[in-house]
Design an enzyme around this catalytic site. Structure first.
Site, PDB file in Angstrom:
ATOM      1  N   LYS A 118     -10.413  -0.703  10.682  1.00 28.03           N
ATOM      2  CA  LYS A 118     -10.604  -1.881   9.822  1.00 28.03           C
ATOM      3  C   LYS A 118     -10.946  -3.115  10.658  1.00 28.03           C
ATOM      4  CE  LYS A 118      -7.259  -0.276   6.387  1.00 28.03           C
ATOM      5  NZ  LYS A 118      -7.994   0.389   5.307  1.00 28.03           N
ATOM      6  N   HIS A 162       0.875  -1.180   0.000  1.00 27.80           N
ATOM      7  CA  HIS A 162       0.000   0.000   0.000  1.00 27.80           C
ATOM      8  C   HIS A 162       0.917   1.236   0.000  1.00 27.80           C
ATOM      9  CE1 HIS A 162      -2.724   3.000   1.866  1.00 27.80           C
ATOM     10  NE2 HIS A 162      -3.714   2.238   1.451  1.00 27.80           N
ATOM     11  N   GLN A 175      -4.504  -5.163   6.901  1.00 27.07           N
ATOM     12  CA  GLN A 175      -5.490  -6.080   6.314  1.00 27.07           C
ATOM     13  C   GLN A 175      -5.432  -7.466   6.934  1.00 27.07           C
ATOM     14  OE1 GLN A 175      -7.803  -5.010   4.468  1.00 27.07           O
ATOM     15  NE2 GLN A 175      -7.001  -3.090   3.686  1.00 27.07           N
ATOM     16  N   ASP A 187       3.115  -4.514   8.122  1.00 22.45           N
ATOM     17  CA  ASP A 187       1.893  -3.710   7.982  1.00 22.45           C
ATOM     18  C   ASP A 187       0.715  -4.681   8.113  1.00 22.45           C
ATOM     19  OD1 ASP A 187      -0.404  -2.596   6.925  1.00 22.45           O
ATOM     20  OD2 ASP A 187       0.592  -1.642   5.214  1.00 22.45           O
ATOM     21  N   CYS A 219      -4.763   2.616  -3.620  1.00 20.97           N
ATOM     22  CA  CYS A 219      -3.503   3.118  -3.046  1.00 20.97           C
ATOM     23  C   CYS A 219      -2.387   2.093  -3.204  1.00 20.97           C
ATOM     24  CB  CYS A 219      -3.668   3.490  -1.561  1.00 20.97           C
ATOM     25  SG  CYS A 219      -4.893   4.744  -1.292  1.00 20.97           S
TER      26      CYS A 219
END
Ligand code: 7TS
Length: 416
Positions: A236, A133, A213, A210, A374
């Site tokens: 999220k 991302h 997700q 990261d 993104c």
């Protein structure tokens, strides 16, 4: 309702009951029941989260770590309790390793600025992957530019999987940090993070993951992964916007300079010298997003109550069902066909621009995201400008996948 379309779910997960926890899902848009399939952008909030925030403002609101009065102590206790909830959520060894940030973006920027400023020199390298991302690209470009260092990206294959061999070969004595996404937001690929950490650590290179997700879809254990930094966003994972978590290994955080200066991050200040506060407060300058932290705590409690394994199993079943049914649509190309995927289904349809797909789906009440997500380098790899992306959350059902398929068929009719 056909047998295939029944809202069966994995491991006894009661999706209808979970749906009832989300007030926003009960509405219609354009006269059609809302089918919310944009969970990778942000997830909806259960009543437990909304009520925890109201309760805080109605009964506890006060600044933390400051007052001796009742409300301030209450607010501080609740705030610090969530730090322990987040610690358990990630299985971090110590609550001092949990830093509240604005979200994944700020978590990465904190490490890029603080770790980067003190560790990256001219000629050094930072290694990311070809499926990041922009949040896990641009902060490293800023540091690399400032430091005359080089940002490198390990390649991905046409299924959207990392080329692990190439990745291994790109780490060397110049590498100062590896930063990788746990799950790709544009492709759904789950990266072999544990193996990547092993490889990086064999070169004494720390790893930032990261987890934006990943955290909503699978149990994350930072000690089992072995990573040095892990960051995710509250919004999220069914919590509020504007709040997230950065996990950092205490030994590394201790050595890193503050990211921002201000109140709460100091022990003493004179014009000559300031002594910084201990962890984690050294990295939490200013009045924090207290209500956000309280809401995040309620969200983590909520997903823990449902069980991340059950949620993950339910979503995997949905993803499998959606992949099978969408694959049968003529002209539809799935972008991202990794063996290990979570929650995300990106696709294009011959001769229909993804934005047009999104608009027609919206008329049917189906919310998806269209665009480059993104992740422009991912789009460049696959030779597309944009994709349409359906992303699943714990409250989605097979009936909703059927509605998605019908809406796509409708879009094909319009453009015939
Ligand atoms: N990293 C990944 C893998 C993401 O998917 C996102 C947001 C971020 C970082 C940034 O998170 P933030 O909460 O700080 O903004 N991804 C998306 C998306 O896929 N659609 O909208 C936002």
């Amino acid at each position: 309702m056909s047998v295939a379309a029944k809202s069966v779910s994995g491991a006894g997960f009661d999706v209808e009951r979970a749906r009832a926890d989300f007030p926003i899902l009960q509405q219609k848009v354009h006269g059609k029941p809302l089918v919310y399939l944009d969970n990778a952008a942000t997830a909806q909030k259960p009543r437990a989260v909304i009520e925890a925030i109201s309760r805080y403002y109605e009964g506890t609101n006060s600044n933390v770590h400051r007052g001796v009065h009742y409300l301030s102590e209450q607010a501080t206790n609740e705030y610090e309790e969530v730090r322990r909830t987040a610690q358990k959520f990630l299985n971090a060894a110590d609550p001092r390793e949990i830093i509240f940030v604005r979200g994944t973006t700020e978590g990465i920027n904190l490490v890029a600025q603080s770790f980067g400023r003190s560790n990256v020199q001219a000629g050094d390298e930072i290694l990311i992957t070809g499926m990041e991302h922009h949040s896990n690209i641009v902060p490293w470009q800023i540091v690399s530019d400032e430091r005359a260092a080089t940002l490198r990206a390990a390649p991905i294959n046409d299924a959207g999987e990392l080329d692990l061999e190439a990745f291994s070969k790109m780490i060397g004595p110049k590498t100062k940090l590896v930063a990788v996404t746990h799950v790709s937001n544009a492709l759904g690929t789950v990266n072999p993070v544990r193996r990547m950490v092993e490889i990086a650590h064999s070169f004494q290179v720390p790893v930032l993951v990261d987890g934006a997700q990943a955290a909503p879809h699978m149990k994350v254990d930072v000690q089992a992964l072995g990573c040095d930094f892990y960051t995710f966003s509250g919004h999220k994972v069914y919590g509020p916007t504007g709040i997230g978590v950065l996990y950092g290994r205490a030994a590394l955080l201790e050595k890193m300079p503050p990211y921002q200066g201000g109140g709460d991050m100091i022990l003493s200040v004179t014009f000559e010298k300031t002594v910084y506060n201990r962890l984690p407060y050294k990295f939490e300058a200013g009045t924090p997003h207290i209500a956000g932290v309280i809401g995040l705590g309620a969200a983590l409690d909520y997903v823990n109550r449902l069980g991340l394994e059950q949620i993950g199993a339910h979503e995997s079943e949905l993803l499998r069902y959606a992949t099978d049914t969408l694959s049968a649509i003529p002209g539809l190309r799935i972008i991202g066909t990794a063996r290990d995927k979570a929650s995300v289904l990106s696709f294009t349809i011959e001769d229909i621009h993804p934005h047009d797909i999104g608009t027609i789906l919206d008329q049917q009440g189906v919310a998806i995201r269209t665009g480059h997500h993104c992740s422009q380098p991912v789009m460049q790899h696959f030779g597309v400008e944009a994709t349409a992306r359906a992303s699943f959350g714990l409250y989605n059902t097979k009936e909703e996948v059927d509605t998605l398929v019908r809406a796509i068929e409708r879009a094909r009719e319009v453009f015939e």
